[in-house]
Scaffold this motif. Sequence first.
Motif, mmCIF file in Angstrom:
data_model
loop_
_atom_site.group_PDB
_atom_site.id
_atom_site.type_symbol
_atom_site.label_atom_id
_atom_site.label_comp_id
_atom_site.label_asym_id
_atom_site.label_seq_id
_atom_site.Cartn_x
_atom_site.Cartn_y
_atom_site.Cartn_z
ATOM 1 N N GLY A 1 -46.689 -21.223 -59.430
ATOM 2 C CA GLY A 1 -45.639 -21.089 -60.436
ATOM 3 C C GLY A 1 -44.672 -22.256 -60.408
ATOM 4 N N LYS B 1 -46.264 -25.162 -62.109
ATOM 5 C CA LYS B 1 -46.217 -25.014 -63.569
ATOM 6 C C LYS B 1 -44.876 -25.477 -64.112
ATOM 7 N N THR C 1 -47.761 -18.567 -68.554
ATOM 8 C CA THR C 1 -47.586 -17.469 -67.598
ATOM 9 C C THR C 1 -48.886 -17.058 -66.928
ATOM 10 N N LEU D 1 -49.526 -16.167 -62.903
ATOM 11 C CA LEU D 1 -48.259 -15.936 -62.223
ATOM 12 C C LEU D 1 -48.084 -14.459 -61.901
ATOM 13 N N GLY E 1 -42.861 -14.489 -61.023
ATOM 14 C CA GLY E 1 -43.131 -15.818 -61.574
ATOM 15 C C GLY E 1 -43.057 -15.822 -63.089
ATOM 16 N N MET F 1 -40.467 -17.965 -65.371
ATOM 17 C CA MET F 1 -40.912 -18.831 -66.459
ATOM 18 C C MET F 1 -40.174 -18.492 -67.749
#
Length: 282
Positions: free
Chosen positions: A144, A147, A168, A171, A175, A179
């Motif tokens: 995560g 990302k 997403t 995750l 997480g 996001m």
Amino acid sequence: MSHLSLRARGLHVGYGDHPVLAGADLDVAGGRRVALLGANGSGKTTLLRALSGSLRPTTGQVLLDEKPLTYDRKGLRAHRQAVQLVLQDPDDQLFSADVARDVSFGPTNLGLDAQEVAARVAQTLVLLGLTDLANRPVHRLSFGQRKRVAIAGALAMRPCLLLLDEPTAGLDPVGVDDMLDALRRLEEHDTTVVIATHDVDLALAWADVAAVVVDGAVHQGEPGEVLSDADLLVRARLRRPWVLELAQRLGLPADPDLPPLRDLDGIAHRLQGRSAGEPARP
């Protein structure tokens, strides 16, 4: 940054003898949240790549504020400063030794001076909640976190539109919340966000516009309407969001005079109205 519109008109894209997009249209108005949905292989990523300028369609046009994208070096450079694509796998875009250096790569390649690059990196790390990780080696980050670093690298270019492919995916629930918090902060800085996702519940709760890619075309509209279209969902191999499913079972139809049903709060509001004496509708 300011809000710009991004449009696809009649895009045709194929790989070999396999057509993926066949006359696809999409409208991304500035400042709107757009969720792009569809089955694996439907063409979501292909459409994002075409919108970003990294894939040239066989026919059709991509327009940024009604100006057609040109595929010469100057046109692509200008387009990519306004429109950035972040791929599903962050490891496809992360290659520097630590977080700060990775985020600085794009601004440095724009030819900005060191002071401006440092300012952009610092601001972007704050925006994505990554300041404490600035000196952390990229390979020591969680999935995560990687990302969010990939998004930070794109955001440091100061784009008007950010295209995120499955941001997403992979995750855990915390997480996903992290996001979504990061995406909300992006909107405060006038960044228009488009996400490709399989998550119909996320699309209903988050997006202003849902766009379903199926049979090479795009069906776009208000999320509650699009994600209630049973025939479209079957063709696209998607399911109805659980909120809409629950609302139907409770006998709570869509009502244009009420806020759209997006979550449990919306259902509770309508149930409270019913308990206060509003008649149930068939």
